[in-house]
Design an enzyme around this catalytic site. Structure first.
Site, PDB file in Angstrom:
ATOM      1  N   SER A 124       0.833  -1.201   0.000  1.00 27.05           N
ATOM      2  CA  SER A 124       0.000   0.000   0.000  1.00 27.05           C
ATOM      3  C   SER A 124       0.862   1.242   0.000  1.00 27.05           C
ATOM      4  O   SER A 124       1.969   1.245   0.569  1.00 27.05           O
ATOM      5  CB  SER A 124      -0.854  -0.029   1.265  1.00 27.05           C
ATOM      6  OG  SER A 124      -1.418   1.233   1.501  1.00 27.05           O
ATOM      7  N   TYR A 148      -1.763  -0.984  10.679  1.00 31.24           N
ATOM      8  CA  TYR A 148      -2.049  -1.584   9.363  1.00 31.24           C
ATOM      9  C   TYR A 148      -0.894  -1.325   8.402  1.00 31.24           C
ATOM     10  O   TYR A 148      -0.379  -2.247   7.749  1.00 31.24           O
ATOM     11  CB  TYR A 148      -3.359  -1.015   8.800  1.00 31.24           C
ATOM     12  CG  TYR A 148      -3.519  -1.266   7.321  1.00 31.24           C
ATOM     13  CD1 TYR A 148      -3.790  -2.542   6.834  1.00 31.24           C
ATOM     14  CD2 TYR A 148      -3.361  -0.228   6.398  1.00 31.24           C
ATOM     15  CE1 TYR A 148      -3.906  -2.773   5.466  1.00 31.24           C
ATOM     16  CE2 TYR A 148      -3.478  -0.449   5.031  1.00 31.24           C
ATOM     17  CZ  TYR A 148      -3.743  -1.724   4.568  1.00 31.24           C
ATOM     18  OH  TYR A 148      -3.839  -1.961   3.215  1.00 31.24           O
ATOM     19  N   LYS A 152       2.176  -3.880   6.423  1.00 30.41           N
ATOM     20  CA  LYS A 152       2.560  -3.919   5.007  1.00 30.41           C
ATOM     21  C   LYS A 152       4.077  -3.739   4.872  1.00 30.41           C
ATOM     22  O   LYS A 152       4.733  -4.446   4.104  1.00 30.41           O
ATOM     23  CB  LYS A 152       1.826  -2.830   4.222  1.00 30.41           C
ATOM     24  CG  LYS A 152       0.323  -3.052   4.134  1.00 30.41           C
ATOM     25  CD  LYS A 152       0.010  -4.297   3.327  1.00 30.41           C
ATOM     26  CE  LYS A 152      -1.460  -4.642   3.356  1.00 30.41           C
ATOM     27  NZ  LYS A 152      -1.778  -5.942   2.773  1.00 30.41           N
ATOM     28  N   ASN A 197     -15.557   3.686   5.584  1.00 30.37           N
ATOM     29  CA  ASN A 197     -14.476   4.586   6.020  1.00 30.37           C
ATOM     30  C   ASN A 197     -13.923   5.370   4.851  1.00 30.37           C
ATOM     31  O   ASN A 197     -13.390   6.448   5.016  1.00 30.37           O
ATOM     32  CB  ASN A 197     -13.302   3.766   6.586  1.00 30.37           C
ATOM     33  CG  ASN A 197     -13.677   3.065   7.857  1.00 30.37           C
ATOM     34  OD1 ASN A 197     -14.204   3.678   8.764  1.00 30.37           O
ATOM     35  ND2 ASN A 197     -13.433   1.752   7.909  1.00 30.37           N
ATOM     36  N   ARG A 230      -5.681  12.646  -3.430  1.00 32.05           N
ATOM     37  CA  ARG A 230      -5.312  11.234  -3.523  1.00 32.05           C
ATOM     38  C   ARG A 230      -5.232  10.816  -4.986  1.00 32.05           C
ATOM     39  O   ARG A 230      -5.772  11.467  -5.867  1.00 32.05           O
ATOM     40  CB  ARG A 230      -6.364  10.343  -2.826  1.00 32.05           C
ATOM     41  CG  ARG A 230      -6.486  10.573  -1.320  1.00 32.05           C
ATOM     42  CD  ARG A 230      -5.258  10.109  -0.573  1.00 32.05           C
ATOM     43  NE  ARG A 230      -5.408  10.256   0.873  1.00 32.05           N
ATOM     44  CZ  ARG A 230      -5.111  11.372   1.548  1.00 32.05           C
ATOM     45  NH1 ARG A 230      -4.650  12.443   0.913  1.00 32.05           N
ATOM     46  NH2 ARG A 230      -5.256  11.416   2.851  1.00 32.05           N
TER      47      ARG A 230
HETATM   48  P1  NAD Z   1     -10.986  -6.988   1.059  1.00 33.73           P
HETATM   49  O1  NAD Z   1     -11.243  -6.965   2.520  1.00 33.73           O
HETATM   50  O2  NAD Z   1     -12.149  -6.763   0.160  1.00 33.73           O
HETATM   51  O3  NAD Z   1     -10.281  -8.356   0.639  1.00 33.73           O
HETATM   52  C1  NAD Z   1      -9.395  -9.040   1.489  1.00 33.73           C
HETATM   53  C2  NAD Z   1      -9.848 -10.495   1.562  1.00 33.73           C
HETATM   54  O4  NAD Z   1      -8.954 -11.230   2.398  1.00 33.73           O
HETATM   55  C3  NAD Z   1     -11.242 -10.668   2.136  1.00 33.73           C
HETATM   56  O5  NAD Z   1     -12.023 -11.436   1.233  1.00 33.73           O
HETATM   57  C4  NAD Z   1     -11.024 -11.411   3.456  1.00 33.73           C
HETATM   58  O6  NAD Z   1     -12.101 -12.291   3.759  1.00 33.73           O
HETATM   59  C5  NAD Z   1      -9.716 -12.122   3.196  1.00 33.73           C
HETATM   60  N1  NAD Z   1      -8.899 -12.446   4.372  1.00 33.73           N
HETATM   61  C6  NAD Z   1      -8.467 -11.608   5.370  1.00 33.73           C
HETATM   62  N2  NAD Z   1      -7.673 -12.274   6.229  1.00 33.73           N
HETATM   63  C7  NAD Z   1      -7.577 -13.546   5.767  1.00 33.73           C
HETATM   64  C8  NAD Z   1      -6.904 -14.704   6.222  1.00 33.73           C
HETATM   65  N3  NAD Z   1      -6.154 -14.717   7.339  1.00 33.73           N
HETATM   66  N4  NAD Z   1      -7.030 -15.862   5.505  1.00 33.73           N
HETATM   67  C9  NAD Z   1      -7.793 -15.887   4.385  1.00 33.73           C
HETATM   68  N5  NAD Z   1      -8.452 -14.829   3.913  1.00 33.73           N
HETATM   69  C10 NAD Z   1      -8.349 -13.663   4.594  1.00 33.73           C
HETATM   70  O7  NAD Z   1      -9.825  -5.906   0.760  1.00 33.73           O
HETATM   71  P2  NAD Z   1      -9.269  -5.348  -0.618  1.00 33.73           P
HETATM   72  O8  NAD Z   1      -9.606  -3.911  -0.699  1.00 33.73           O
HETATM   73  O9  NAD Z   1      -9.630  -6.252  -1.734  1.00 33.73           O
HETATM   74  O10 NAD Z   1      -7.711  -5.438  -0.320  1.00 33.73           O
HETATM   75  C11 NAD Z   1      -6.912  -6.527  -0.766  1.00 33.73           C
HETATM   76  C12 NAD Z   1      -5.488  -6.318  -0.287  1.00 33.73           C
HETATM   77  O11 NAD Z   1      -5.007  -5.073  -0.805  1.00 33.73           O
HETATM   78  C13 NAD Z   1      -5.356  -6.235   1.235  1.00 33.73           C
HETATM   79  O12 NAD Z   1      -4.172  -6.892   1.619  1.00 33.73           O
HETATM   80  C14 NAD Z   1      -5.262  -4.745   1.489  1.00 33.73           C
HETATM   81  O13 NAD Z   1      -4.554  -4.471   2.656  1.00 33.73           O
HETATM   82  C15 NAD Z   1      -4.504  -4.265   0.258  1.00 33.73           C
HETATM   83  N6  NAD Z   1      -4.751  -2.844  -0.056  1.00 33.73           N
HETATM   84  C16 NAD Z   1      -6.031  -2.389  -0.216  1.00 33.73           C
HETATM   85  C17 NAD Z   1      -6.243  -1.026  -0.460  1.00 33.73           C
HETATM   86  C18 NAD Z   1      -7.646  -0.477  -0.610  1.00 33.73           C
HETATM   87  O14 NAD Z   1      -7.827   0.740  -0.510  1.00 33.73           O
HETATM   88  N7  NAD Z   1      -8.665  -1.299  -0.872  1.00 33.73           N
HETATM   89  C19 NAD Z   1      -5.158  -0.142  -0.589  1.00 33.73           C
HETATM   90  C20 NAD Z   1      -3.872  -0.650  -0.447  1.00 33.73           C
HETATM   91  C21 NAD Z   1      -3.673  -2.012  -0.180  1.00 33.73           C
HETATM   92  N1  UFG Z   2     -12.433  11.594   3.078  1.00 40.44           N
HETATM   93  C1  UFG Z   2     -13.421  12.506   3.411  1.00 40.44           C
HETATM   94  N2  UFG Z   2     -14.589  12.031   3.917  1.00 40.44           N
HETATM   95  C2  UFG Z   2     -14.826  10.703   4.103  1.00 40.44           C
HETATM   96  C3  UFG Z   2     -13.818   9.776   3.752  1.00 40.44           C
HETATM   97  C4  UFG Z   2     -12.627  10.260   3.260  1.00 40.44           C
HETATM   98  O1  UFG Z   2     -13.247  13.720   3.260  1.00 40.44           O
HETATM   99  O2  UFG Z   2     -15.912  10.341   4.590  1.00 40.44           O
HETATM  100  C5  UFG Z   2     -11.179  12.091   2.486  1.00 40.44           C
HETATM  101  C6  UFG Z   2      -9.935  11.755   3.298  1.00 40.44           C
HETATM  102  O3  UFG Z   2      -9.719  12.734   4.283  1.00 40.44           O
HETATM  103  C7  UFG Z   2      -8.865  11.715   2.208  1.00 40.44           C
HETATM  104  C8  UFG Z   2      -9.619  11.200   0.973  1.00 40.44           C
HETATM  105  O4  UFG Z   2     -11.005  11.454   1.245  1.00 40.44           O
HETATM  106  O5  UFG Z   2      -8.414  13.022   1.928  1.00 40.44           O
HETATM  107  C9  UFG Z   2      -9.443   9.699   0.736  1.00 40.44           C
HETATM  108  O6  UFG Z   2      -9.742   8.995   1.942  1.00 40.44           O
HETATM  109  P1  UFG Z   2      -9.946   7.394   1.957  1.00 40.44           P
HETATM  110  O7  UFG Z   2     -10.342   7.035   3.355  1.00 40.44           O
HETATM  111  O8  UFG Z   2     -10.859   6.990   0.865  1.00 40.44           O
HETATM  112  O9  UFG Z   2      -8.514   6.832   1.587  1.00 40.44           O
HETATM  113  P2  UFG Z   2      -7.085   7.053   2.284  1.00 40.44           P
HETATM  114  O10 UFG Z   2      -6.215   7.762   1.297  1.00 40.44           O
HETATM  115  O11 UFG Z   2      -7.214   7.645   3.620  1.00 40.44           O
HETATM  116  O12 UFG Z   2      -6.600   5.554   2.499  1.00 40.44           O
HETATM  117  C10 UFG Z   2      -6.713   4.552   1.490  1.00 40.44           C
HETATM  118  C11 UFG Z   2      -6.932   3.188   2.157  1.00 40.44           C
HETATM  119  C12 UFG Z   2      -5.692   2.769   2.905  1.00 40.44           C
HETATM  120  C13 UFG Z   2      -4.499   2.827   2.000  1.00 40.44           C
HETATM  121  C14 UFG Z   2      -4.361   4.208   1.391  1.00 40.44           C
HETATM  122  C15 UFG Z   2      -3.211   4.293   0.423  1.00 40.44           C
HETATM  123  O13 UFG Z   2      -8.029   3.247   3.057  1.00 40.44           O
HETATM  124  O14 UFG Z   2      -5.852   1.439   3.344  1.00 40.44           O
HETATM  125  O15 UFG Z   2      -5.570   4.552   0.699  1.00 40.44           O
HETATM  126  O16 UFG Z   2      -3.341   3.335  -0.539  1.00 40.44           O
HETATM  127  F1  UFG Z   2      -3.399   2.543   2.709  1.00 40.44           F
END
Ligand code: NAD
Ligand code: UFG
Length: 331
Positions: A124, A148, A152, A197, A230
């Site tokens: 991430s 979190y 990573k 969130n 972002r």
């Molecule tokens: P998600 O929660 O939709 O998918 C993650 C999946 O992993 C889920 O289906 C969950 O059931 C499964 N899981 C969690 N722990 C497990 C375990 N111990 N064993 C088996 N399955 C397990 O999340 P996502 O948004 O698809 O994210 C996928 C990956 O990308 C994650 O590692 C997350 O940290 C990373 N990531 C996501 C974002 C984002 O904004 N969505 C940004 C950066 C990195």
């Molecule tokens: N924001 C608002 N109102 C909301 C939600 C978010 O104003 O209700 C704003 C935040 O302050 C930020 C932007 O929208 O400026 C994006 O916020 P997000 O919560 O959508 O995303 P973040 O950049 O905070 O974080 C996301 C993932 C993290 C990941 C990161 C970088 O949630 O897990 O991107 O990849 F690590």
């Protein structure tokens, strides 16, 4: 290639299963369904015409992971499985360290035992901490602002150290920026439970009238309009980045930003959503959210140069597809 996709019923994982199958790879999903549903496998079948294999297992459990590896001959692993709620990770750090780092270690160890040499890891942009955008892969990592993010950074280090003593391994550490949107079929997408969130799922809930108004967290940042900036990237582009990584990976450890390279402010995203969907979004300005940085966007040139990957889809497509999925499946 025959690929194990952990977390494959989740948001990014499911889109990647579709992209992998459409590129001719076969897929086995391992997921404990803690944040997803098994029906996603049916949706993947509807889109691609073929059903991925599925194991409901916890990737922190050695015997369960071993069973999956013993029943297949994988060419590579894409490890999405993980917990991702930043706020929860502050309240329950051990749950995050345990789940996210132990699952990575279990999978690395299984790869070693079964001689699987390709590993793609979901990292991430949060590992850059408070480095200044545009964020480049060569920057030294600063402490993440929450457990979190640390899971990573630690997983990246474990993978790098293990690759160093396993010659022939190819590891991709993919640092995602802000994945949004959904598959054009609107059959899979982001379906967070409870109050979202993240910005885009919150916006789609406001658009549907499920939530009253969006709170914009701060309008006094040093950005063009004062709101946070972002790098939003379409989840289908991100999925294709994983296919590119698998195809192009060479020996050693390679770090790639997966983002568009463009920053978008909260207000710009709200306007883009309104324009793309024709739905007005009510909002109010609220105080800054703790732990947020002003700007976070990628230097995305390395992925383009080395893997031939770049994001193709624009903001309008991100907003429209997120909205269509919300209308189909939102709770
Ligand atoms: P998600 O929660 O939709 O998918 C993650 C999946 O992993 C889920 O289906 C969950 O059931 C499964 N899981 C969690 N722990 C497990 C375990 N111990 N064993 C088996 N399955 C397990 O999340 P996502 O948004 O698809 O994210 C996928 C990956 O990308 C994650 O590692 C997350 O940290 C990373 N990531 C996501 C974002 C984002 O904004 N969505 C940004 C950066 C990195
Ligand atoms: N924001 C608002 N109102 C909301 C939600 C978010 O104003 O209700 C704003 C935040 O302050 C930020 C932007 O929208 O400026 C994006 O916020 P997000 O919560 O959508 O995303 P973040 O950049 O905070 O974080 C996301 C993932 C993290 C990941 C990161 C970088 O949630 O897990 O991107 O990849 F690590």
């Amino acid at each position: 290639m025959h690929i194990l996709v952990t977390g494959g019923t989740g948001y990014i994982g499911s889109h990647t299963c579709v992209a992998l199958q459409q590129a001719g790879h076969s897929v086995v999903v391992a997921d404990n369904l803690s944040n997803s549903k098994k029906e996603t496998i049916d949706q993947i079948k509807k889109i691609t015409g073929s059903r991925p294999g599925f194991y409901k297992i916890d990737c922190t459990r050695e015997t369960a992971v071993d069973r999956v590896f013993s029943e297949h001959h994988f060419d590579g692993v894409i490890h999405f499985a993980g917990l991702k709620a930043v706020g929860e990770s502050v309240e329950k750090p051990l749950k995050y360290y345990y789940n996210n780092t132990l699952s990575t270690m279990m999978l690395i160890d299984a790869c070693r035992r079964y001689d699987v040499k390709r590993f793609v890891f979901s990292s991430s942009a949060t590992v850059y901490g408070e480095n200044r955008a545009p964020l480049v892969e060569t920057m030294p990592l600063l402490p993440a602002t929450n457990p979190y993010g640390e899971t990573k950074a630690i997983s990246e280090r474990i993978l790098s150290d293990c690759a160093a003593v396993n010659p022939g391994w190819s590891v991709a550490l993919l640092r995602y920026f802000n994945p949004v949107g959904a598959h054009e079929s609107a059959l899979i997408g982001e379906a967070p439970s409870g109050i979202p969130n993240n910005l885009m799922p919150y916006v789609t809930k406001v658009a549907r009238g499920k939530l009253k108004k969006l709170s914009i967290f701060g309008n006094d940042y040093p950005t063009a309009d004062g709101t946070g900036v972002r790098d939003y990237v379409h989840v289908c582009d991100l999925a294709e980045g994983h296919v590119a990584a698998l195809n192009k990976l060479t020996r050693g450890v390679h770090i790639y930003n997966l983002g568009t390279g463009r920053g978008t402010s909260v207000l710009e995203l709200v306007r883009a959503f309104e324009e793309a969907t024709g739905v007005k979004i009510k909002y109010q300005v609220a105080p800054r959210r703790q732990g947020d940085v002003a700007e976070c966007y990628a230097d995305a040139s390395k992925a383009k140069k080395e893997m031939g990957w770049q994001a193709k889809r624009g903001l309008a497509e991100m907003c429209l597809s997120a909205w269509q999925f919300e209308k189909n499946y939102g709770q």
